[in-house]
Scaffold this motif. Structure first.
Motif: not given
Length: 235
Positions: A26-30, A97-98, A101
């Motif tokens: 995933c592009e968002t770090k989780v 990410g969306k 936000k």
């Protein structure tokens, strides 16, 4: 921010590896936690073989208990945002990410990924859409808030409502009732458009012969939750 993705899983051997791999990329770090709810297939073996981060529940708690276990883990380990996604692969982590936000920006306490805003991707069956619209109307009449995709299991919470759900979360078909719990405790709820995928394998927990039972039970639960929370606040 520390972000935890909660993945409840019951007999998701056909889907769980793909879900885990998509979260790892995933592009968002989780961080993520798969909650294996006493699966009777080889879901546990797959999780162990791929080195996934998971816990095994000692007894089968159902979807609500599995998700609540994840919220409890998130709260006790100091996560700023908790996200739940289904273990069947319908929810795309690319939208995380969306999804977060509005929470990061301080505009919402709970954010729901909705397939019905832009109406793209898998829209579910006509019968289920009718049921979702009915529950949406019932929640609006009960709580004064319009939520389009009330059964979406793709949602995020801030610390305050992660804590609330760690203590109070419906055990059976919980998503609509969780919205009422949030609203009655002052949550600002928003929705963002997402594209969902159709389940590729395994079996949904809501089978066709259970649809009427589902509608009756959830409708009663929504009304009772509204009354219970109102009475509790007056006391």
């Amino acid at each position: 921010m520390k972000i935890l993705v909660i993945v409840p899983a019951y007999n998701e051997s056909e889907n769980i590896e793909k879900v885990v791999r998509s979260l790892e990329q995933c592009e968002t770090k989780v961080d993520y936690l798969v909650v294996n709810d006493c699966s009777t297939d080889n879901t546990k073996d797959i999780l162990e073989n791929i080195g996934a981060n998971y816990i095994n529940l000692p007894v089968n708690l159902g979807i609500g208990g599995a998700v609540q276990s994840g919220y409890l883990y998130a709260y006790e380990n100091g996560y700023d945002i908790a996200i739940q996604i289904d273990g069947d692969g319908q929810h795309d982590p690319a939208y995380i990410g969306k999804l977060i936000k509005p929470i990061v920006d301080g505009e919402a306490d709970i954010c729901i990924g909705s397939r019905f805003i832009d109406k793209e991707g898998f829209q579910s069956s006509a019968l289920r859409r009718f049921g979702i619209n009915f529950l949406s109307l019932l929640i609006k009449l009960s709580c004064g808030i319009k939520v389009c995709d009330v059964t979406s299991g793709f949602r995020a919470t801030n610390v305050e409502f992660t804590k609330l759900y760690a203590k109070d979360y419906a055990q059976d078909y919980p998503e609509p009732e969780a919205i009422v719990t949030g609203v009655m405790n002052g949550a600002r709820i928003s929705e963002v458009p997402v594209i969902m995928r159709e389940r590729e394998g395994g079996e949904s927990s809501i089978k066709s012969f259970k649809s009427l039972y589902y509608m009756i039970k959830v409708s009663i639960a929504i009304v009772m939750k509204r009354i219970t929370v109102s009475v509790g606040r007056k006391k």
